[in-house]
Design an enzyme around this catalytic site. Structure first.
Site, PDB file in Angstrom:
ATOM      1  CG  ASP A   1     -10.009  -0.512   3.831  1.00  0.00           C
ATOM      2  OD1 ASP A   1      -9.674  -0.886   2.666  1.00  0.00           O
ATOM      3  OD2 ASP A   1      -9.229  -0.991   4.900  1.00  0.00           O
TER       4      ASP A   1
ATOM      5  CE  LYS B   1      -3.854  -2.435   1.817  1.00  0.00           C
ATOM      6  NZ  LYS B   1      -4.821  -2.863   3.288  1.00  0.00           N
TER       7      LYS B   1
ATOM      8  CD  GLN C   1      -3.648  -4.637   6.125  1.00  0.00           C
ATOM      9  OE1 GLN C   1      -3.255  -3.771   5.271  1.00  0.00           O
ATOM     10  NE2 GLN C   1      -4.149  -5.722   5.694  1.00  0.00           N
TER      11      GLN C   1
END
Ligand code: NAP
Length: 279
Positions: free
Chosen positions: A119, A52, A96
């Protein structure tokens, strides 16, 4: 099979478009910044976080990285999210997953401000998608829509079957296909006559989490098959939820594993960071 859908090429194409857009934004003095939080040092998570950051660098999005120890408390993590929520220079916050067991994942996801939820996991983002309002969309299903569109595959009016109903793939996938005017059926572990249903699909999305579960007998001649699964077999080779060798010859188009859906997730995360919430 007429078309092998090339996720690597399409994800590169998207990242290049975003890079160009970032150059234009920067010329006008506009920056984008993603904060990535990792708690603990799960090796798979570390790889995702590293990828990322690399993608941010490529596209021109700033990234802030928070590597917190395994024993971080829920309150400490909530404290950091609160700070990042109120920072004007931070557009996106990503925690995460998975988190260590002593931290309640739902509480953490709920704490991220919906306008920074790149997200697309916050209940406000999920709700917005289901009632057709602007909001961030979960990256993997959003990437699948891009794979279809950029491969010239029409969704409108098509019989779409989604195999799997998870919050991160199956459900948002069904919502997005519906938004594109597909006729959508969602199957899961309690579905009866599964193969009869999947054989109706013009577009079949397999997100079942079982290696090579979907065989040729699940698929109609000429269907488009999208394989979301990622598994590593005993020899360390990657495979998907679809038995590619037997299914591919029956299809019009299919995604390989690796190199299909996989690369799209980060590309769409970058798209969320650069474009923000779009109508
Ligand atoms: P998940 O949470 O395990 O969900 C699997 C779904 O499949 C569930 O809804 C389950 O039904 C259903 N299912 C399980 N066994 C079934 C059966 N025998 N018949 C019919 N349905 C069945 O998995 P996920 O998170 O959605 O992920 C799916 C796959 O995609 C995994 O391999 C994962 O690694 C991969 N993945 C890839 C990416 C990427 O490429 N970037 C991103 C996310 C996930 P119930 O709801 O009834 O249990």
């Amino acid at each position: 099979m007429e078309l092998l859908i090339d996720g690597k090429r399409i994800s590169r194409e998207i990242k290049d478009e975003l890079r160009e857009k970032m150059t234009e934004l920067k010329a006008r003095g506009v920056e984008r910044c993603l904060a990535v939080i990792q708690v603990g040092s799960d090796p798979a998570s570390s790889v995702y976080v590293r990828n990322k950051k690399k993608a941010c660098e490529y596209v021109g999005v700033k990234s802030l990285s928070y590597e917190m120890p395994e024993e971080t408390t829920e309150e400490e993590l909530l404290g950091l999210i609160g700070q990042l929520n109120s920072r004007e220079d931070v557009n996106g916050i990503l925690v995460q997953l998975p988190l260590p067991e002593h931290i309640n994942e739902d509480r953490i996801l709920l704490a991220i401000a919906p306008e920074k939820d790149v997200d697309g996991f916050h209940p406000v983002s999920v709700g917005s998608l289901s009632i057709g309002r602007p909001g961030y969309v979960s990256c993997t299903p959003a990437g699948i829509i891009q794979l279809l569109k950029r491969s010239g595959i029409e969704i409108e009016g098509k019989e779409c079957v989604v195999l799997g109903r998870s919050n991160i793939v199956g459900k948002p996938m069904a919502m997005l296909l519906l938004r594109e005017n597909g006729t959508v059926t969602v199957c899961h572990s309690r579905t009866r006559n599964l193969k009869e249903i999947t054989r109706r699909a013009d577009i079949l999305v397999a997100a079942v989490g079982k290696p090579r579960f979907v065989g040729a007998d699940f698929v109609k001649e000429g269907a488009v098959v999208i394989d979301v699964g990622i598994h590593r077999n005993a020899e360390g080779k990657l495979c998907g939820d679809v038995d590619f060798e037997s299914v591919a010859p029956k299809t019009y188009a299919i995604t390989p594993v690796p190199g299909g859906v996989g690369p799209m997730t980060i590309a769409m995360l970058m798209s969320n960071c650069v474009n923000g919430i779009e109508g």
